[in-house]
Design a protein around this motif. Structure first.
Motif, PDB file in Angstrom:
ATOM      1  N   ARG A   1       0.825  -1.208   0.000  1.00 52.11           N
ATOM      2  CA  ARG A   1       0.000   0.000   0.000  1.00 52.11           C
ATOM      3  C   ARG A   1       0.855   1.252   0.000  1.00 52.11           C
ATOM      4  N   GLU A   2       1.977   1.190   0.732  1.00 46.63           N
ATOM      5  CA  GLU A   2       2.869   2.339   0.756  1.00 46.63           C
ATOM      6  C   GLU A   2       3.445   2.612  -0.620  1.00 46.63           C
ATOM      7  N   LEU A   3       3.851   1.526  -1.323  1.00 45.41           N
ATOM      8  CA  LEU A   3       4.373   1.705  -2.677  1.00 45.41           C
ATOM      9  C   LEU A   3       3.314   2.274  -3.606  1.00 45.41           C
ATOM     10  N   GLY A   4       2.076   1.772  -3.464  1.00 46.18           N
ATOM     11  CA  GLY A   4       1.005   2.311  -4.303  1.00 46.18           C
ATOM     12  C   GLY A   4       0.751   3.779  -4.039  1.00 46.18           C
ATOM     13  N   LEU A   5       0.754   4.158  -2.769  1.00 46.55           N
ATOM     14  CA  LEU A   5       0.542   5.568  -2.435  1.00 46.55           C
ATOM     15  C   LEU A   5       1.698   6.435  -2.917  1.00 46.55           C
ATOM     16  N   GLN A   6       2.927   5.895  -2.837  1.00 46.45           N
ATOM     17  CA  GLN A   6       4.053   6.667  -3.333  1.00 46.45           C
ATOM     18  C   GLN A   6       3.967   6.890  -4.831  1.00 46.45           C
ATOM     19  N   SER A   7       3.545   5.841  -5.560  1.00 48.96           N
ATOM     20  CA  SER A   7       3.387   6.018  -7.011  1.00 48.96           C
ATOM     21  C   SER A   7       2.290   7.015  -7.338  1.00 48.96           C
ATOM     22  N   GLU A   8       1.186   6.942  -6.594  1.00 47.49           N
ATOM     23  CA  GLU A   8       0.117   7.922  -6.814  1.00 47.49           C
ATOM     24  C   GLU A   8       0.575   9.332  -6.467  1.00 47.49           C
ATOM     25  N   LEU A   9       1.349   9.460  -5.399  1.00 51.47           N
ATOM     26  CA  LEU A   9       1.854  10.775  -5.021  1.00 51.47           C
ATOM     27  C   LEU A   9       2.799  11.321  -6.076  1.00 51.47           C
ATOM     28  N   ALA A  10       3.634  10.432  -6.638  1.00 53.95           N
ATOM     29  CA  ALA A  10       4.536  10.892  -7.697  1.00 53.95           C
ATOM     30  C   ALA A  10       3.751  11.327  -8.933  1.00 53.95           C
ATOM     31  N   ALA A  11       2.723  10.553  -9.286  1.00 53.99           N
ATOM     32  CA  ALA A  11       1.903  10.939 -10.440  1.00 53.99           C
ATOM     33  C   ALA A  11       1.185  12.258 -10.185  1.00 53.99           C
TER      34      ALA A  11
END
Length: 651
Positions: free
Chosen positions: A616-626
Motif C-alpha cells: 500500500r505504501e508503494l502504491g501511495l508513493q506512485s500515486e503521489l509521484a503521479a
C-alpha cells in the motif's frame, strides 16, 4: 414441375426480339408494341422462376437466419394483428350504436367480464400470508424442517387447536404454501405431511430449536405482501382506435378530472414524501402532479397519461408509455360509448385492463359502467361485477375500483410470465430459510460443547495468554538446574583430585566414577569453570527454538528436542529441589510447543500485514509521484497561459 435456370435460358433463346424496322413498315392492328409484350412475358417468367427457387431455399436456411426471420415474422404478425384490430374497431364504429365496451382480439388471448354472472370466480382456498402470525406466533406450536429429493426444502408448522379438537398445519414448499385443518390424532407430523402431500418422499423431519425462529418464518410468509402499488390510467376519446391516439391526448376533460378526483387526490410531486412509483419528485421531468391514494394501509399512485409530459414530434409518446407500459394493470376511462380492444396497447407487462365508461357525466347524478378484460393465463379475480355493472359516483365506486385493482395485480402474478419469476424467488427464499434455521438450531444446541483441536492438545487459558512469562519461568528453572549440575561437577572434581593426590592408582576409577555419575551421555572432557557460559548457551538455544519452523518442534518418541534441554537427561538420577519431575517436564514441553505454535501464527499474520502495508505504501508513493507530476504540468500550463495573457497585443 419447377422450372430450372437452364429452361429459362432456353426459352429466352427461342423467343428472340423482332427488329424494329419490321414493325415500321406496317402498323399493328392491336396498337401494342411486340417488344413490350415480350419484355413483360420474360419478366413474369423470371419472377416465377425466382419465386420457385426462394420457396425451395426456405427449408435449408441457416438456424441464425431462421431465428431472425422468425423474429421479423413475429413482429410483422403483431403489426398485422394490430392493424386488423384497428380495422375491426373502425368497422364496428361504422355501424350503429350503442357499441360494445370491450371488443376481444380476433386471434384470442384475452377474456372479458361485463357483469351478468358469465364469469365464475375460483374458490378462495389459498393460504393467507398472515395465517402464521394470527394462529401460531406467540402460541405453543412446533416448527420442523426437512429435505425432499424432488420438492427440495420443506418447512412445516404444526399446532393443536384445543377448542376445535383439530390440528392446524402450514406446509411450505417451493411450489407454494398449504394451510389445512386436520382431525387431531396421535399421528406424528411426518405422517400428517405425507397425508397432505402424498408425492413427498422425505423420511425425517428435524425440529427447529433456536431463538426468534418464529419471526423468521413469519417474515418469509409475508414476503408476498405488497404495500405499494402503481397503476396506469388512459384516457380514450370517442373514435380512438390506436395506441398513438390513447397516448397522444394532450389534455383531459371535466368528466375525466371528476373521475380522477373520485379515484384519489391530486398531489404536487415536488412536495410529495410518500410512494412515488418511479415518478420524479425533484426536477419535474415526469410532470408536476399525480393522483395518490392510501387504501387499507397500502399506498397507490396512478400514472395518468394526461398528467405525464407530452413530447412534440413523438407520435408514440415514449415518455408516457415508459411508465404506463411498465405497469401490470391499467384503467381505461371512456367519456362516451366507444369500443376498446386490449391489443391496442403493445406491452409485455400490461396483463389486465379495467374499462370505466361514463354515463351522463355532466348531469347531477353521474354513473359509470365498469368492464374487465385480461389475458387468458390470468385467473378471474374479485370482487364480482354486479348485473348490470353500473355504479354511482361516490365511495362505493372508489372502494370497488381500488379493491379490483389490487386483486387484479395479485391475479396477474399467477400468469405464466410472472409465475416463473415468483417460483424462482420463493424457492431461493425457502431454501435460505431452511438452511438458516438448521444452522441456528445446531449452534443453539451444541454451542456449549468444547471443541478440542485435533493437531495438538488444548493449552490452558491461563498459560496461553501469558506465553512469554511462562517461557521466562522455564528459563529460570533450567538455569538453576544447570547451576546445580555445575556445583555437583565441581564437587566431584574436588573429590577426584583428592583421591589422585593420595593414591595415584585410583585415576582409572575416577574416570569410571565420573562417567557413571553423569549418566548415559558422556560429559565434556574438561569441566566448565564459569556457569555464565552455560546460561548464554541455554538462552541462545531457547531463542533459536522459538524462531525455528513448525516441523522442528514435533515431539517424537526417543528423540531429543531442540530446546536446549540435552543436559537434563544426563542428570535423571540426581535429585534437586529446583528440578522438575519427568512427567511435569514433558507436560511443560508440550505447552511450550503450543505457545510456540501460537507465536509462529502471530508472526505469519504480522508478516502478511507488513507486506500488505508495504504494498500500500508503494502504491501511495506512485500515486503521489503521479500527482506531483500532474501538479507540475498544470503549473507550467498556468504559467504559459499567464504569459500569453500578459503579452502586449500588436495591431
Amino acid at each position: 414441375m419447377l422450372e430450372t435456370i437452364e429452361d429459362v435460358q432456353v426459352k429466352k433463346r427461342a423467343v428472340r426480339p423482332v427488329p424494329e424496322d419490321c414493325y415500321s413498315q406496317a402498323p399493328l392492328d392491336t396498337g401494342q408494341d411486340k417488344n413490350k409484350i415480350f419484355q413483360d412475358e420474360l419478366i413474369t417468367l423470371l419472377e416465377r422462376a425466382n419465386a420457385s427457387r426462394i420457396d425451395d431455399q426456405r427449408c435449408v436456411l441457416p438456424a441464425s437466419f431462421n431465428q431472425s426471420s422468425c423474429r421479423r415474422m413475429t413482429e410483422d404478425r403483431r403489426e398485422t394483428n394490430a392493424e386488423r384490430g384497428r380495422q375491426r374497431l373502425v368497422k364496428t364504429l361504422e355501424g350503429p350504436g350503442p357499441y360494445e365496451t370491450i371488443v376481444l382480439p380476433h386471434g384470442g388471448g384475452y377474456w372479458a367480464d361485463c357483469g351478468g354472472g358469465n364469469l365464475s370466480l375460483p374458490p378462495s382456498n389459498e393460504h393467507q400470508p398472515k395465517t402464521y402470525r394470527h394462529h401460531f406466533l406467540g402460541q405453543e406450536h412446533v416448527n420442523l424442517t426437512g429435505w425432499d429429493e424432488s420438492q427440495g426444502p420443506v418447512l412445516v408448522s404444526v399446532k393443536y387447536e384445543a377448542v376445535e379438537d383439530q390440528t392446524r398445519v402450514v406446509l411450505r414448499l417451493r411450489t407454494g404454501t398449504v394451510h389445512s385443518l386436520v382431525p387431531s390424532t396421535a399421528s406424528p407430523p411426518l405422517a400428517i405431511v405425507k397425508a397432505l402431500k402424498p408425492e413427498l418422499s422425505l423420511n425425517v423431519l428435524e425440529p427447529v430449536l433456536c431463538p426468534r425462529a418464529s419471526h423468521l418464518i413469519a417474515a418469509y410468509d409475508e414476503h408476498v405482501l405488497v404495500s405499494q402499488y402503481k397503476f396506469g390510467v388512459l384516457y380514450q376519446k370517442f373514435g380512438q382506435t390506436t395506441e398513438e391516439d390513447l397516448f397522444g391526448n394532450r389534455s383531459s376533460s371535466p368528466a375525466f378530472d371528476e373521475f380522477l378526483n373520485c379515484l384519489g387526490r391530486r398531489i404536487n410531486l415536488k412536495s410529495h414524501r410518500g410512494y412515488r412509483g418511479g415518478l420524479d419528485t425533484q426536477f419535474g421531468q415526469t410532470g408536476e402532479e399525480a393522483v395518490y391514494q392510501v387504501y387499507k394501509e397500502t399506498e397507490m399512485i396512478f400514472h395518468v397519461s394526461t398528467l405525464l409530459p407530452y413530447t412534440d414530434n413523438d407520435p408514440q409518446q415514449l415518455q408516457r408509455k415508459r411508465h404506463i407500459g411498465n405497469d401490470i394493470v391499467a384503467i381505461v376511462f371512456q367519456e362516451s360509448n366507444t369500443p376498446f380492444s386490449p391489443d391496442m396497447v403493445a406491452s409485455h407487462f400490461l396483463h389486465a385492463f379495467i374499462v370505466v365508461q361514463a354515463i351522463d357525466p355532466h348531469s347531477a347524478n353521474p354513473r359509470y359502467k365498469v368492464c374487465v378484460t385480461a389475458r387468458d393465463d390470468v385467473p378471474a379475480f374479485g370482487p364480482p361485477l354486479p348485473n348490470p355493472p353500473i355504479f354511482h359516483q361516490g365511495p362505493e365506486l372508489r372502494d370497488f375500483l381500488l379493491e379490483k385493482l389490487v386483486n387484479a395485480e395479485s391475479a396477474c402474478y399467477k400468469a405464466n410470465k410472472f409465475a416463473q419469476l415468483e417460483l424462482r424467488t420463493r424457492s431461493s427464499l425457502l431454501e435460505s430459510l431452511v438452511n438458516d434455521l438448521r444452522e441456528k438450531s445446531k449452534e443453539f444446541l451444541y454451542s456449549a460443547a468444547p471443541e478440542t483441536p485435533t493437531d495438538f492438545p488444548e493449552t490452558p487459558k491461563s498459560e496461553s495468554g501469558s506465553g512469554n512469562r511462562f517461557i521466562d519461568t522455564v528459563r529460570k528453572a533450567l538455569i538453576a538446574r544447570v547451576r546445580s549440575q555445575e556445583n555437583n561437577n565441581n564437587t566431584v572434581k574436588k573429590m577426584a583430585n583428592g583421591h589422585s593426590e593420595n593414591d595415584p592408582s585410583q585415576s582409572g576409577n575416577n574416570t569410571v566414577t565420573r562417567s557413571g555419575t553423569f549418566g548415559k551421555k558422556s560429559s565434556p572432557s574438561s569441566p566448565v569453570s564459569s556457569p555464565d557460559i552455560h546460561t548464554q548457551r541455554l538462552n541462545s538455544r531457547v531463542s533459536e527454538s522459538d524462531c525455528s519452523s513448525l516441523n522442528s518442534v514435533e515431539l517424537e518418541n526417543g528423540a531429543d528436542s531442540d530446546t536446549g534441554l540435552e543436559s537434563m537427561s544426563s542428570s535423571e538420577n540426581k535429585t534437586c529441589s529446583l528440578c522438575l519431575e519427568p512427567a511435569d517436564l514433558a507436560a511443560e514441553i508440550t505447552r511450550l510447543k503450543c505457545d510456540k505454535l501460537h507465536l509462529l501464527r502471530q508472526n505469519v499474520t504480522c508478516q502478511r500485514e507488513i507486506k500488505r502495508l508495504r504494498e500500500r505504501e508503494l502504491g501511495l508513493q506512485s500515486e503521489l509521484a503521479a500527482a506531483s507530476r500532474e501538479i507540475l504540468r498544470l503549473r507550467e500550463l498556468l504559467k504559459d497561459y499567464s504569459t500569453k495573457d500578459n503579452a502586449p497585443t500588436t495591431l
